[in-house]
Every structure is written in structure tokens, then in C-alpha cells.
Design an enzyme around this catalytic site. Sequence first.
Site, PDB file in Angstrom:
ATOM      1  N   HIS A  58       1.504   2.051   4.148  1.00  0.00           N
ATOM      2  CA  HIS A  58       0.617   3.208   4.289  1.00  0.00           C
ATOM      3  C   HIS A  58       0.846   3.804   5.684  1.00  0.00           C
ATOM      4  O   HIS A  58       0.899   3.072   6.669  1.00  0.00           O
ATOM      5  CB  HIS A  58      -0.836   2.736   4.130  1.00  0.00           C
ATOM      6  CG  HIS A  58      -1.854   3.825   4.049  1.00  0.00           C
ATOM      7  ND1 HIS A  58      -2.181   4.615   5.125  1.00  0.00           N
ATOM      8  CD2 HIS A  58      -2.628   4.250   3.022  1.00  0.00           C
ATOM      9  CE1 HIS A  58      -3.113   5.479   4.764  1.00  0.00           C
ATOM     10  NE2 HIS A  58      -3.406   5.283   3.492  1.00  0.00           N
ATOM     11  N   ASP A  61      -0.497  -0.481  -4.799  1.00  0.00           N
ATOM     12  CA  ASP A  61      -1.802   0.057  -5.225  1.00  0.00           C
ATOM     13  C   ASP A  61      -1.722   1.462  -5.803  1.00  0.00           C
ATOM     14  O   ASP A  61      -2.577   1.880  -6.559  1.00  0.00           O
ATOM     15  CB  ASP A  61      -2.809   0.019  -4.058  1.00  0.00           C
ATOM     16  CG  ASP A  61      -2.478   1.022  -2.952  1.00  0.00           C
ATOM     17  OD1 ASP A  61      -1.290   1.358  -2.770  1.00  0.00           O
ATOM     18  OD2 ASP A  61      -3.410   1.469  -2.269  1.00  0.00           O
ATOM     19  N   ASN A  62      -0.689   2.219  -5.406  1.00  0.00           N
ATOM     20  CA  ASN A  62      -0.492   3.573  -5.949  1.00  0.00           C
ATOM     21  C   ASN A  62       0.885   4.064  -5.494  1.00  0.00           C
ATOM     22  O   ASN A  62       1.575   3.388  -4.729  1.00  0.00           O
ATOM     23  CB  ASN A  62      -1.603   4.540  -5.490  1.00  0.00           C
ATOM     24  CG  ASN A  62      -1.843   4.549  -3.993  1.00  0.00           C
ATOM     25  OD1 ASN A  62      -2.853   4.032  -3.520  1.00  0.00           O
ATOM     26  ND2 ASN A  62      -0.910   5.102  -3.221  1.00  0.00           N
ATOM     27  N   ARG A 110      -8.009  -0.519  -5.999  1.00  0.00           N
ATOM     28  CA  ARG A 110      -8.343  -1.909  -5.660  1.00  0.00           C
ATOM     29  C   ARG A 110      -9.586  -2.386  -6.408  1.00  0.00           C
ATOM     30  O   ARG A 110      -9.661  -3.540  -6.856  1.00  0.00           O
ATOM     31  CB  ARG A 110      -8.552  -2.034  -4.147  1.00  0.00           C
ATOM     32  CG  ARG A 110      -7.242  -1.981  -3.395  1.00  0.00           C
ATOM     33  CD  ARG A 110      -7.339  -1.316  -2.034  1.00  0.00           C
ATOM     34  NE  ARG A 110      -6.032  -0.783  -1.667  1.00  0.00           N
ATOM     35  CZ  ARG A 110      -5.111  -1.454  -0.974  1.00  0.00           C
ATOM     36  NH1 ARG A 110      -5.389  -2.651  -0.513  1.00  0.00           N
ATOM     37  NH2 ARG A 110      -3.931  -0.931  -0.734  1.00  0.00           N
ATOM     38  N   LYS A 146       1.387   9.834  -4.774  1.00  0.00           N
ATOM     39  CA  LYS A 146      -0.016   9.527  -4.469  1.00  0.00           C
ATOM     40  C   LYS A 146      -0.925  10.757  -4.621  1.00  0.00           C
ATOM     41  O   LYS A 146      -0.539  11.864  -4.261  1.00  0.00           O
ATOM     42  CB  LYS A 146      -0.061   9.031  -3.014  1.00  0.00           C
ATOM     43  CG  LYS A 146      -1.428   8.686  -2.490  1.00  0.00           C
ATOM     44  CD  LYS A 146      -1.331   8.051  -1.107  1.00  0.00           C
ATOM     45  CE  LYS A 146      -2.729   7.800  -0.559  1.00  0.00           C
ATOM     46  NZ  LYS A 146      -2.737   6.934   0.613  1.00  0.00           N
ATOM     47  N   LYS A 159      -5.844  -5.636   3.799  1.00  0.00           N
ATOM     48  CA  LYS A 159      -6.724  -4.463   3.742  1.00  0.00           C
ATOM     49  C   LYS A 159      -7.709  -4.555   2.570  1.00  0.00           C
ATOM     50  O   LYS A 159      -7.319  -4.690   1.425  1.00  0.00           O
ATOM     51  CB  LYS A 159      -5.852  -3.217   3.600  1.00  0.00           C
ATOM     52  CG  LYS A 159      -6.611  -1.961   3.195  1.00  0.00           C
ATOM     53  CD  LYS A 159      -5.710  -0.757   3.282  1.00  0.00           C
ATOM     54  CE  LYS A 159      -6.093   0.291   2.237  1.00  0.00           C
ATOM     55  NZ  LYS A 159      -5.252   1.495   2.337  1.00  0.00           N
ATOM     56  N   CYS A 171      -6.207   4.521  -2.869  1.00  0.00           N
ATOM     57  CA  CYS A 171      -6.489   3.118  -2.520  1.00  0.00           C
ATOM     58  C   CYS A 171      -7.764   2.505  -3.103  1.00  0.00           C
ATOM     59  O   CYS A 171      -7.723   1.487  -3.783  1.00  0.00           O
ATOM     60  CB  CYS A 171      -6.576   2.973  -1.009  1.00  0.00           C
ATOM     61  SG  CYS A 171      -5.056   3.375  -0.157  1.00  0.00           S
ATOM     62  N   SER A 191      -8.192   1.762   5.431  1.00  0.00           N
ATOM     63  CA  SER A 191      -6.789   2.110   5.689  1.00  0.00           C
ATOM     64  C   SER A 191      -6.480   2.118   7.181  1.00  0.00           C
ATOM     65  O   SER A 191      -7.355   2.369   8.014  1.00  0.00           O
ATOM     66  CB  SER A 191      -6.465   3.477   5.089  1.00  0.00           C
ATOM     67  OG  SER A 191      -6.551   3.404   3.691  1.00  0.00           O
ATOM     68  N   ASP A 193       0.831  -1.202   0.000  1.00  0.00           N
ATOM     69  CA  ASP A 193       0.000   0.000   0.000  1.00  0.00           C
ATOM     70  C   ASP A 193       0.873   1.262   0.000  1.00  0.00           C
ATOM     71  O   ASP A 193       1.630   1.476   0.951  1.00  0.00           O
ATOM     72  CB  ASP A 193      -0.894  -0.020   1.248  1.00  0.00           C
ATOM     73  CG  ASP A 193      -2.040   0.969   1.161  1.00  0.00           C
ATOM     74  OD1 ASP A 193      -1.948   1.919   0.373  1.00  0.00           O
ATOM     75  OD2 ASP A 193      -3.025   0.783   1.892  1.00  0.00           O
ATOM     76  N   ASP A 194       0.781   2.046  -1.052  1.00  0.00           N
ATOM     77  CA  ASP A 194       1.560   3.301  -1.167  1.00  0.00           C
ATOM     78  C   ASP A 194       3.059   3.066  -1.326  1.00  0.00           C
ATOM     79  O   ASP A 194       3.863   3.951  -1.034  1.00  0.00           O
ATOM     80  CB  ASP A 194       1.336   4.234   0.043  1.00  0.00           C
ATOM     81  CG  ASP A 194      -0.104   4.738   0.178  1.00  0.00           C
ATOM     82  OD1 ASP A 194      -0.953   4.341  -0.635  1.00  0.00           O
ATOM     83  OD2 ASP A 194      -0.358   5.526   1.104  1.00  0.00           O
ATOM     84  N   HIS A 196     -10.926  -2.289   1.968  1.00  0.00           N
ATOM     85  CA  HIS A 196     -11.169  -0.900   1.547  1.00  0.00           C
ATOM     86  C   HIS A 196     -12.116  -0.741   0.358  1.00  0.00           C
ATOM     87  O   HIS A 196     -11.964   0.172  -0.473  1.00  0.00           O
ATOM     88  CB  HIS A 196      -9.839  -0.170   1.261  1.00  0.00           C
ATOM     89  CG  HIS A 196      -9.915   1.278   1.604  1.00  0.00           C
ATOM     90  ND1 HIS A 196      -8.859   2.150   1.489  1.00  0.00           N
ATOM     91  CD2 HIS A 196     -10.959   2.017   2.054  1.00  0.00           C
ATOM     92  CE1 HIS A 196      -9.239   3.355   1.858  1.00  0.00           C
ATOM     93  NE2 HIS A 196     -10.500   3.300   2.210  1.00  0.00           N
TER      94      HIS A 196
HETATM   95 MG    MG Z   1      -2.693   3.202  -1.253  1.00  0.00          MG
END
Ligand code: MG
Length: 457
Positions: A210, A262-263, A82, A283, A131, A78, A156, A38-39, A133
Site C-alpha cells: 500500500h 485484500d484488493n 478485511r 482498486k 495492519k 481495505c 493504512s 495490501d493492494d 483497519h
Molecule cells: Mg488494500
Amino acid sequence: MHIHTKYLILLLVLFTSCKSPKSSSSENSPNIIFIFADDLGYGDLSSYGAKDISTPNIDFIAENGIKFTDFYSVSSVCTPSRAGMLTGRLPQRFGLNGVLFPDSHTGMPSSEYTIAELLKDNNYRTGMVGKWHLGHKHEYLPLQQGFDFFFGIPYSNDMASTVYFRGNNVIDHFPDQSLMTKKLTDEALKFIELNSKNQFYLYVAHPMPHVPIYASEDFIGTSKRGLYGDVIQELDWSVGKILNKLDEMKLLENTMVIFSSDNGPWLTMKEMGGSSGGLRNGKMYTFEGGMRVPTLAMYKGLIPVGIETNEIASQLDWFPTFASITNSEIPENMILDGLDIREILKGNSFGFERDYLFFDYEKLEAYRKGDWKIKLPYQGWPGSWYKSPIDAHDTLLFNLSEDPGEKNNIFEYNKVLARKLADSMIKKYDDMGELPNSIVIRTDADESHLRELNIEK
Ligand code: MG
């Protein structure tokens, strides 16, 4: 009595053969493990040039498979990222175009057909750890979207009440975030063990890195990039545990393992956020730093060892690609935005210039075709604790093969090319038809809870 039995058998045969005539996983159909960070930024893995973070287990995937240089997320945040990855569809098609919060009472519509549903309908066991989300109310949870198993957190880890779910139930209201990567890894390993005799799809969505970031004691101080690097090295340890488990269960050869993010990195978090590895911004922006993510995949039956591709690929592609390699049937009238990248995984090329749309919420912001990326005018943003400042700009044009950092705007000297790109962008966008309103609702901001109750303010 005899007649009844006969009818029953006939009915069973009819039922089985009607259900999905073309779907058939065979012994050769691979297991799939999709690991999402994540991130995590483009510059945060050693295989992508990080010198201060060591990720030998994640890099092992590329050394034994493929490394993508130009792989895109579906969104720079996020939730839509996803949603797009799990459905193969731009989330703007179903209104899930922004981030859900604990006060959001909506989620990914159950009418969306996910990878988990696709594979479950083809007799795979489907599990998710980490996660979600995509909506935390019962009707939106993973078990209602095709997963047989879920252990993880609803949204998150910086949002109110980070809790552990098992299935549809909260089982721990106060999980220790410093032990989260370990706990999720344990759950993933258990799922693999339990399903070693059948085909499975396992989606491991780490809440790390994240912000707020946490590593367990074992990893504190192990990297040269402070706590952020320690967190990534613990994720790398987790990937190693999964690969070792597959090896131990003799499943390594027949399992497709993918690692991605994811980003892009959350830059306003400074040293608590990641690095874009020289790409512009991060992001929450549709510059490359927000959208281009490190992505590696291995699968012995298909992907040659140690190859690299600069073909444009995306999280949207996994749905049709998994369908293709597992011989699962995509519903007839389903509109997909991703492409089957089986040939790319084999080391071949598309043979045409692929194009890609970049959205921020409902707004189309940019378009890439081949080496070129056009970015639409932007009103600017003064900066805030969560989103980096950015100057207003007019139309931008970049040649990403020469200028991946998007430093050199060549719009002024290439207006004919820019016009052509804009035309094909508009055509692709118009082909999506009318898009629904956003279903990302924040009850504290818009008082939709009052509207729902028909109460005048
Ligand atoms: Mg993310």
C-alpha cells in the site's frame, strides 16, 4: 468437603461439555497462517505472470498446493475487504461498507464473530501481526475480536500517525516504515515459535505494498520493477522466512499456509502501485482488476501438489472452510455468505454455477454467475489523485472465461441472458433483507461528533 469437591468436578464437566459440544480440534487439525498483502495486483507475482518481479517463496505455496485463477476479494478497498474475510459475511450486512480513517470512531461491531473467535473457541491460539483497519478504538482492536496476540498498525500506512500497537497499547509512535516488513516478520516468527506445541491461527496482514511503499536497504534495487518490485520481493523473503520456520519446527506438513491480497492495485499511484495483469481497472472499482486477487494455498493433509482451479472462490469462504477443516462449530443462527471450499482445495469442483455479488459501499454494482458477469449502469468519475477516471456506462455484460479483461461488452446481443442474470442477482440481493446504514463515519466530514454531543451547529 468431599461433597463440595464432587460438585466442583461435576460442574467443571458440565461447563466444559456445554461450552461447545461439537467443536473439537484434534491433533490432526492444522495450524493456519493467512498472509495478506495490501493492494497487491493480479499481475504482481511471478506465478501470476510477472516477469519483472521474482517471488519464488510465494510461488512455492502454489507449487506445493493450489493456485486460484478466479479468486475474489470481498471489496475493492481495505476495510470492508478485511471485515468480510474475517467474518465470512458481506460487510454490508453490518454497515462496515467503506474505508475507516483516523477520524472514524466506529469499527467492526463486537457482535460479529470472527475467524479468530471461531478458532479460539476451539482451543487455538490466535495471533495477528500487521495492519488491522477495522477500528482503532479500544473496543474494536484485535484483542477484543478474538485474537490472543496483536502487534501491528491500526489502519493504512498513509493515514495520520502510523503507530505500532502491542496488544491494546501504542508502544511506538514513530515506526520506521522501511523496516516494517522485517519487524512484522520477526513478530510472526516469534509467534510461531511460542506456539509450536499447540494449534494456532496466525493472520499476517502486511501494510505493504500500500502506498507509501518502503523496502529495507537489503531489497532496494533487487527487482526489475523499481521500488514496487523491491517491496514485493521483500514480502516474498518474509514468506520464505515463515515457511523455513515452519520447516525448522517440523510444522510445515500440518500447517495450512495461504497467501492473498485484500484488493487490486492502486492505479493512480502509477509506478508506486501494482499491476492488474491485464484485468480491467484496479482498486476502488468492481471491475476484475479491483476485485480479483492472486491467491495460493498449501496444506499437505488436504491440498494436492501443484494444482490450479478456475472455480469461483472468495475471501468470504475462509470462515466456513477453516471451520470445516478444524472441526470448529459455527454458531447455529449465523448467516454466512461464504462457502466451504474444502472440495475445491482438493481439486474438485462445486458441481454448480457459483454466483457472487460485487458491492461499492452500500451500492450493488455487479454480479457474476459461472462465466458471466453483469455490471450495472455507472455515472462515471472524472478522476482524482486517488481514484482513476472512468467513463459513464450502461449495463455491461462480459463472458469472463473468454474475456477476463472485460473488453468486449456483449450486452446488446445477449439481452435474454442479461435479464436472467439480473433476475438471479436481484433475488440474491433481496435475500439479504434490509441492510443497515453505513457505520463508516468520518467526523470531519459529517460533524457526527457534534450530533453526539447534541450541539447545534
Ligand atoms: Mg488494500
